[in-house]
Write a protein that holds these residues in place. Structure first.
Motif, short mmCIF file in Angstrom:
data_model
loop_
_atom_site.label_atom_id
_atom_site.label_comp_id
_atom_site.label_asym_id
_atom_site.label_seq_id
_atom_site.Cartn_x
_atom_site.Cartn_y
_atom_site.Cartn_z
N UNK A 1 -0.29 -3.84 -5.77
CA UNK A 1 0.04 -2.52 -5.25
C UNK A 1 -1.25 -1.70 -5.16
N UNK A 2 -1.55 -1.19 -3.98
CA UNK A 2 -2.66 -0.26 -3.80
C UNK A 2 -2.07 1.15 -3.78
N UNK A 3 -2.40 1.95 -4.80
CA UNK A 3 -1.86 3.30 -4.92
C UNK A 3 -2.86 4.28 -4.30
N UNK B 1 0.86 -1.19 0.00
CA UNK B 1 0.00 0.00 0.00
C UNK B 1 0.89 1.23 0.00
N UNK B 2 0.72 2.09 -1.00
CA UNK B 2 1.53 3.30 -1.13
C UNK B 2 0.69 4.50 -0.73
N UNK C 1 2.19 -4.53 3.55
CA UNK C 1 3.22 -3.54 3.83
C UNK C 1 2.68 -2.17 3.45
N UNK C 2 2.69 -1.24 4.41
CA UNK C 2 2.21 0.12 4.20
C UNK C 2 3.40 1.06 4.12
N UNK C 3 3.51 1.76 2.97
CA UNK C 3 4.62 2.70 2.76
C UNK C 3 4.14 4.13 2.92
N UNK C 4 4.94 4.93 3.63
CA UNK C 4 4.71 6.36 3.75
C UNK C 4 5.99 7.11 3.45
N UNK C 5 5.87 8.31 2.87
CA UNK C 5 7.05 9.04 2.46
C UNK C 5 7.77 9.72 3.62
N UNK C 6 7.08 9.93 4.74
CA UNK C 6 7.65 10.66 5.87
C UNK C 6 8.22 9.68 6.89
N UNK C 7 9.55 9.59 7.01
CA UNK C 7 10.13 8.65 7.97
C UNK C 7 9.68 8.89 9.41
N UNK D 1 10.65 2.69 2.94
CA UNK D 1 11.57 2.18 1.92
C UNK D 1 10.74 1.47 0.85
N UNK D 2 10.70 2.05 -0.35
CA UNK D 2 9.91 1.44 -1.42
C UNK D 2 10.41 0.06 -1.80
N UNK D 3 11.68 -0.21 -1.53
CA UNK D 3 12.23 -1.53 -1.82
C UNK D 3 11.52 -2.64 -1.08
#
Length: 322
Positions: free
Chosen positions: A74-76, A6-7, A28-34, A64-66
């Motif tokens: 992928x859920x955008x 999930x992006x 896995x949930x990705x966020x741009x802000x560490x 980490x997008x990796x």
């Protein structure tokens, strides 16, 4: 176990990630802000967007997008205006279908998000998710039904099976254009209804705007090949009904505050602001008249006061209802 990436760690991204995890997927949930991701890991909730709602056990959080490289889906869930710049710098797994979950039209080009994604990843299977669903309710296990659009019936049926759960029911269609337009355009009419309510113009005016706004939405969608039944469903009528009647809707809340106080700014993403201008350019290309969308854009750009915009709408030539 299906691997779901999930992006976007905003409210809706967090809600979808939570529901998918509770449905038994590896998420896995990705966020741009560490800093936000670190806080979510420490606190066990998304305090910034969904306070007091616990994240499900086993949900993997990352910036980490990796970590999404092996995802099966992928859920955008990025705002529409950020999608193109994100794709320009991101390296997504090419084998995974991308399900577009945010609502909006690119303001500079008038393109739907699936069109932007096709330009960047031409061989990637694409689907679109939209409908009446508030993130806070989804995360708390409230029953929600959404439209899932996918050109390929086999891929769509697989996505439907993986992502549906006891609390989230997905209805499948091949009409991705209708699903995308219904979700994006209702934001403009939610702002309109907020303006009317905030300005104290009454429930009759809100009902009229919702009804005539739906007629505008349906005309534009039909001109682009969308199906009437899609717009009559969850992504069109359903989402419009929810977004135009609740302060939980960011677009309605924005319009209500603007109508009541004359003040902009909510601190939240309000996709309808950018969509209002984008849809007018799109309507001009399709030769479709959209007076309510025009009135919203005029108010947002400061070309008209709310009372002036209402007068303009009420002074239009009388005509049959259609």
């Amino acid at each position: 176990m299906t691997r779901v990436g999930v992006i976007g760690a905003g409210a809706f991204g967090t809600a979808l990630a939570s529901v998918a995890r509770l449905g038994g997927n590896n998420v896995t949930l990705w966020g741009r802000d560490p800093a936000q991701i670190t806080a979510m890991q420490a606190q066990g909730e998304n305090t910034k967007y969904l306070p007091d709602v616990a994240l499900p056990e086993g949900l993997h959080l990352t910036n980490d997008l990796g970590d999404l490289a092996q995802s099966d889906i992928i859920l955008m869930v990025l705002p529409a205006q950020q999608l193109r710049s994100f794709l320009a710098r991101a390296d997504l797994p090419t084998q995974a279908p991308v399900l577009l979950c945010a609502k909006g039209i690119e303001s500079d080009t008038g393109l739907l998000q699936q069109q932007i994604l096709t330009e960047s990843l031409p061989n990637t299977p694409i689907a679109v998710l939209s409908g009446p669903g508030f993130a806070s309710e989804m995360t708390r296990g409230k029953p929600t039904a959404l439209s899932l659009g996918c050109d390929d019936p086999k891929t769509g049926a697989w996505l439907q099976g993986v992502l549906s759960s006891q609390t989230l029911r997905l209805y499948l269609t091949q009409d991705t254009t209708g699903v995308a337009l219904g979700g994006a355009l209702k934001n403009v009419y939610a702002i309109a209804c907020g303006l009317v309510v905030g300005a104290g113009l009454g429930e009759s005016a809100r009902a009229a705007l919702m009804t005539r706004g739906f007629a505008e939405l349906a005309r534009l969608a039909a001109s682009m090949g969308a199906k009437t039944e899609t717009l009559m469903g969850l992504s069109g009528f359903g989402d419009l009904a929810l977004s135009c009647t609740s302060l939980q809707s960011r677009n309605f809340a924005f319009g209500e505050k603007l109508g009541r106080e004359g003040a902009f700014g909510t601190g939240k993403t309000v996709e309808g602001i950018a969509t209002a201008q984008a849809v007018l350019a799109l309507a001009a290309r399709q030769n479709v008249e959209m007076p309510i969308a025009q009135a919203v854009a005029d108010v947002l750009d400061g070309r008209q006061e709310i009372a002036q915009a209402l007068h303009t709408l009420m002074s239009r030539p009388l005509k049959p209802e259609a």
